[in-house]
Design a protein around this motif. Structure first.
Motif, PDB file in Angstrom:
ATOM      1  N   TYR A 235      18.330  41.960  23.814  1.00 32.89           N
ATOM      2  CA  TYR A 235      19.139  41.611  24.982  1.00 32.89           C
ATOM      3  C   TYR A 235      19.360  42.832  25.860  1.00 32.89           C
ATOM      4  CZ  TYR A 235      20.556  37.626  22.048  1.00 32.89           C
ATOM      5  OH  TYR A 235      20.568  36.516  21.246  1.00 32.89           O
ATOM      6  N   ARG A 236      19.753  42.558  27.094  1.00 33.85           N
ATOM      7  CA  ARG A 236      20.231  43.610  27.985  1.00 33.85           C
ATOM      8  C   ARG A 236      21.570  43.170  28.567  1.00 33.85           C
ATOM      9  NH1 ARG A 236      16.450  43.773  31.591  1.00 33.85           N
ATOM     10  NH2 ARG A 236      15.239  45.487  30.669  1.00 33.85           N
ATOM     11  N   LEU A 237      22.599  43.969  28.347  1.00 33.35           N
ATOM     12  CA  LEU A 237      23.904  43.722  28.945  1.00 33.35           C
ATOM     13  C   LEU A 237      23.953  44.438  30.288  1.00 33.35           C
ATOM     14  CD1 LEU A 237      26.871  42.809  28.969  1.00 33.35           C
ATOM     15  CD2 LEU A 237      27.426  44.854  27.611  1.00 33.35           C
ATOM     16  N   ASN A 238      24.016  43.671  31.370  1.00 29.84           N
ATOM     17  CA  ASN A 238      24.082  44.231  32.721  1.00 29.84           C
ATOM     18  C   ASN A 238      25.525  44.164  33.217  1.00 29.84           C
ATOM     19  OD1 ASN A 238      21.130  44.582  33.304  1.00 29.84           O
ATOM     20  ND2 ASN A 238      21.129  42.376  32.938  1.00 29.84           N
ATOM     21  N   VAL A 239      26.114  45.315  33.466  1.00 22.13           N
ATOM     22  CA  VAL A 239      27.477  45.392  33.990  1.00 22.13           C
ATOM     23  C   VAL A 239      27.392  45.900  35.423  1.00 22.13           C
ATOM     24  CG1 VAL A 239      29.782  46.342  33.685  1.00 22.13           C
ATOM     25  CG2 VAL A 239      28.350  45.892  31.680  1.00 22.13           C
ATOM     26  N   PHE A 240      27.919  45.136  36.360  1.00 20.24           N
ATOM     27  CA  PHE A 240      27.780  45.434  37.775  1.00 20.24           C
ATOM     28  C   PHE A 240      28.979  46.223  38.303  1.00 20.24           C
ATOM     29  CE2 PHE A 240      25.306  41.744  36.706  1.00 20.24           C
ATOM     30  CZ  PHE A 240      24.114  41.923  37.399  1.00 20.24           C
ATOM     31  N   ALA A 241      28.849  46.706  39.514  1.00 19.89           N
ATOM     32  CA  ALA A 241      29.955  47.404  40.166  1.00 19.89           C
ATOM     33  C   ALA A 241      31.081  46.406  40.463  1.00 19.89           C
ATOM     34  CB  ALA A 241      29.469  48.053  41.451  1.00 19.89           C
ATOM     35  N   PRO A 242      32.328  46.880  40.514  1.00 20.33           N
ATOM     36  CA  PRO A 242      33.445  45.972  40.844  1.00 20.33           C
ATOM     37  C   PRO A 242      33.221  45.289  42.193  1.00 20.33           C
ATOM     38  CG  PRO A 242      34.266  48.095  40.065  1.00 20.33           C
ATOM     39  CD  PRO A 242      32.787  48.255  40.254  1.00 20.33           C
ATOM     40  N   LEU A 243      33.645  44.045  42.286  1.00 20.28           N
ATOM     41  CA  LEU A 243      33.521  43.314  43.546  1.00 20.28           C
ATOM     42  C   LEU A 243      34.449  43.914  44.587  1.00 20.28           C
ATOM     43  CD1 LEU A 243      33.493  39.624  42.232  1.00 20.28           C
ATOM     44  CD2 LEU A 243      31.533  41.025  42.875  1.00 20.28           C
ATOM     45  N   ASN A 244      33.941  44.097  45.801  1.00 22.68           N
ATOM     46  CA  ASN A 244      34.761  44.621  46.889  1.00 22.68           C
ATOM     47  C   ASN A 244      35.658  43.524  47.459  1.00 22.68           C
ATOM     48  OD1 ASN A 244      33.630  47.258  46.851  1.00 22.68           O
ATOM     49  ND2 ASN A 244      31.855  46.517  48.014  1.00 22.68           N
ATOM     50  N   ASP A 245      36.878  43.921  47.840  1.00 24.31           N
ATOM     51  CA  ASP A 245      37.809  42.990  48.498  1.00 24.31           C
ATOM     52  C   ASP A 245      37.979  41.705  47.700  1.00 24.31           C
ATOM     53  OD1 ASP A 245      38.077  44.769  50.703  1.00 24.31           O
ATOM     54  OD2 ASP A 245      36.173  44.024  51.487  1.00 24.31           O
ATOM     55  N   PHE A 246      38.171  41.856  46.406  1.00 24.78           N
ATOM     56  CA  PHE A 246      38.368  40.703  45.523  1.00 24.78           C
ATOM     57  C   PHE A 246      39.572  40.978  44.633  1.00 24.78           C
ATOM     58  CE2 PHE A 246      37.771  37.707  42.191  1.00 24.78           C
ATOM     59  CZ  PHE A 246      36.965  36.691  42.677  1.00 24.78           C
ATOM     60  N   PRO A 247      40.604  40.132  44.693  1.00 26.18           N
ATOM     61  CA  PRO A 247      40.683  38.859  45.434  1.00 26.18           C
ATOM     62  C   PRO A 247      40.906  39.080  46.932  1.00 26.18           C
ATOM     63  CG  PRO A 247      42.748  39.285  44.313  1.00 26.18           C
ATOM     64  CD  PRO A 247      41.811  40.373  43.865  1.00 26.18           C
ATOM     65  N   SER A 248      40.475  38.103  47.694  1.00 24.01           N
ATOM     66  CA  SER A 248      40.527  38.213  49.150  1.00 24.01           C
ATOM     67  C   SER A 248      41.811  37.651  49.742  1.00 24.01           C
ATOM     68  CB  SER A 248      39.339  37.468  49.753  1.00 24.01           C
ATOM     69  OG  SER A 248      39.444  36.068  49.498  1.00 24.01           O
ATOM     70  N   GLY A 249      42.558  36.890  48.938  1.00 21.75           N
ATOM     71  CA  GLY A 249      43.731  36.185  49.459  1.00 21.75           C
ATOM     72  C   GLY A 249      43.478  34.700  49.578  1.00 21.75           C
ATOM     73  N   SER A 250      42.213  34.295  49.449  1.00 21.65           N
ATOM     74  CA  SER A 250      41.849  32.878  49.491  1.00 21.65           C
ATOM     75  C   SER A 250      41.140  32.520  48.188  1.00 21.65           C
ATOM     76  CB  SER A 250      40.923  32.592  50.673  1.00 21.65           C
ATOM     77  OG  SER A 250      40.328  31.303  50.554  1.00 21.65           O
ATOM     78  N   ASP A 251      41.774  31.685  47.367  1.00 15.76           N
ATOM     79  CA  ASP A 251      41.154  31.267  46.118  1.00 15.76           C
ATOM     80  C   ASP A 251      39.831  30.551  46.356  1.00 15.76           C
ATOM     81  OD1 ASP A 251      43.267  32.341  44.753  1.00 15.76           O
ATOM     82  OD2 ASP A 251      44.227  30.420  44.269  1.00 15.76           O
ATOM     83  N   THR A 252      39.771  29.770  47.424  1.00 13.20           N
ATOM     84  CA  THR A 252      38.548  29.021  47.728  1.00 13.20           C
ATOM     85  C   THR A 252      37.408  29.961  48.089  1.00 13.20           C
ATOM     86  OG1 THR A 252      39.820  27.099  48.486  1.00 13.20           O
ATOM     87  CG2 THR A 252      37.528  27.271  49.216  1.00 13.20           C
ATOM     88  N   ASP A 253      37.690  30.945  48.929  1.00 12.32           N
ATOM     89  CA  ASP A 253      36.651  31.908  49.304  1.00 12.32           C
ATOM     90  C   ASP A 253      36.184  32.706  48.087  1.00 12.32           C
ATOM     91  OD1 ASP A 253      36.767  31.074  51.913  1.00 12.32           O
ATOM     92  OD2 ASP A 253      37.961  32.771  52.622  1.00 12.32           O
ATOM     93  N   ASP A 254      37.123  33.068  47.228  1.00 11.44           N
ATOM     94  CA  ASP A 254      36.762  33.843  46.037  1.00 11.44           C
ATOM     95  C   ASP A 254      35.900  33.018  45.083  1.00 11.44           C
ATOM     96  OD1 ASP A 254      38.186  35.966  47.032  1.00 11.44           O
ATOM     97  OD2 ASP A 254      39.974  35.598  45.819  1.00 11.44           O
ATOM     98  N   ALA A 255      36.256  31.737  44.916  1.00 10.39           N
ATOM     99  CA  ALA A 255      35.464  30.861  44.042  1.00 10.39           C
ATOM    100  C   ALA A 255      34.069  30.658  44.612  1.00 10.39           C
ATOM    101  CB  ALA A 255      36.167  29.516  43.864  1.00 10.39           C
ATOM    102  N   ARG A 256      33.994  30.515  45.915  1.00 13.58           N
ATOM    103  CA  ARG A 256      32.683  30.364  46.568  1.00 13.58           C
ATOM    104  C   ARG A 256      31.848  31.630  46.365  1.00 13.58           C
ATOM    105  NH1 ARG A 256      34.461  29.235  51.153  1.00 13.58           N
ATOM    106  NH2 ARG A 256      34.276  26.966  51.068  1.00 13.58           N
ATOM    107  N   ARG A 257      32.483  32.776  46.480  1.00 17.77           N
ATOM    108  CA  ARG A 257      31.776  34.043  46.293  1.00 17.77           C
ATOM    109  C   ARG A 257      31.317  34.218  44.845  1.00 17.77           C
ATOM    110  NH1 ARG A 257      34.440  39.959  47.509  1.00 17.77           N
ATOM    111  NH2 ARG A 257      32.608  41.228  47.001  1.00 17.77           N
ATOM    112  N   MET A 258      32.156  33.796  43.902  1.00 15.02           N
ATOM    113  CA  MET A 258      31.790  33.890  42.492  1.00 15.02           C
ATOM    114  C   MET A 258      30.556  33.040  42.200  1.00 15.02           C
ATOM    115  SD  MET A 258      34.103  32.943  39.140  1.00 15.02           S
ATOM    116  CE  MET A 258      34.010  31.166  39.420  1.00 15.02           C
TER     117      MET A 258
END
Length: 291
Positions: A235-258
């Motif tokens: 396996y390869r465990l890929n850990v990414f950089a932290p998401l910018n501007d997350f949370p954004s203040g909008s749960d819907t926008d954040d879920a869409r981005r996820m």
């Protein structure tokens, strides 16, 4: 009878844990291909999901992808033996790590590791718990014995297992204590605390827990994906950089981005995502059921 069945499962997993990894992986892959030949509910769910998410694919292409997926899924079940009962050294030998952040930084800010239900998620979480104390959210299984076994073995290297339905305050407290929290929010757990946002252009009931917990805990959100390597190389465990501007203040926008981020990862190795789950179990009002 139930106890006997549980004992047989444990015995099988322990036996698999001492076999060479490649043997177990090949056995699981072959068994998955054989089981795909049989009609069944899970096969139906996989094909429905694939046709919805990849409408451009022909029936033959979806069938081929579904067969490959079955190979991965059944293989992952057999590899639970190594994951749940294998030594720390053995697990470390079959998992590579590529990380955009320092996973052993003791001065890291509060961190939520956002995982996704690929077939390798289990071993990725276990490997991280070998490096740093962590808390991991889990969903209670209907089979109590199996649930207790999974919780015990997943946490045997120090991970604190927290049931998903627990108080958010407990999770936030762990974040403030400096303990990273691992969770996955890409399954359909019902319309409560969820929003409908696109997943491959299909409305998907998506949890907003990542946004809410990140806001409450003032935590950064770090995506991770565990990939099954080709040719039975582990396996390869890929850990990414932290998401910018997350949370954004909008749960819907954040879920869409996820979901959009998840789509980019699925397209890299589509057969490894958990298509056996009913991702579209709940539908927006007025839309017909699909399963």
């Amino acid at each position: 009878m139930e106890q006997l069945g549980h004992l047989l499962v444990v015995a099988l997993l322990r036996a698999l844990s001492i076999l060479p990894y490649r043997w177990v992986a090949r056995l699981g892959s072959g068994l998955g291909a054989a089981l795909y030949r049989l009609p069944g509910r899970r096969k139906h769910i996989v094909l429905v999901n694939l046709h919805l998410c990849f409408p451009e694919k022909s029936a033959g292409e979806c069938d081929k992808l579904a067969r490959e997926h079955f190979r991965h899924v059944v293989r992952s079940y057999l590899e639970r033996g190594i994951q749940w009962f294998g030594s720390a050294r053995r697990i470390g030998n079959i998992v590579q790590i590529e990380s955009a952040i320092d996973l052993e930084d003791k001065n890291a800010p509060p961190t939520i590791f956002m995982g996704f239900h690929f077939v390798g998620i289990e071993i990725g979480c276990i490997l991280y718990s070998l490096k740093m104390p962590a808390a991991s959210l889990y969903t209670h299984m209907s089979n109590t014995r199996l649930c207790d076994l999974a919780k015990r073995q997943r946490g045997r290297f120090g991970a604190e297992m927290i049931e998903r339905s627990t108080s958010a305050r407990k999770i936030v407290r762990r974040l403030h204590e400096g303990k990273p929290v691992m969770l996955a929010a890409d399954m359909d757990h019902g319309i409560e605390n969820s929003v409908f946002v696109p997943f491959f252009d299909v409305p998907a009931c998506t949890l907003t827990s990542v946004s809410r917990l990140a806001k409450m805990g003032h935590a950064r959100v770090v995506p991770f994906v565990t990939e099954v390597l080709p040719d039975f190389k582990g396996y390869r465990l890929n850990v990414f950089a932290p998401l910018n501007d997350f949370p954004s203040g909008s749960d819907t926008d954040d879920a869409r981005r996820m979901n959009a981020f998840l789509e980019t990862q699925i397209l890299k190795f589509p057969a490894q995502y958990y298509w056996v789950h009913r991702r579209f179990k709940h539908r927006p009002e007025g839309m017909p059921a699909v399963y």
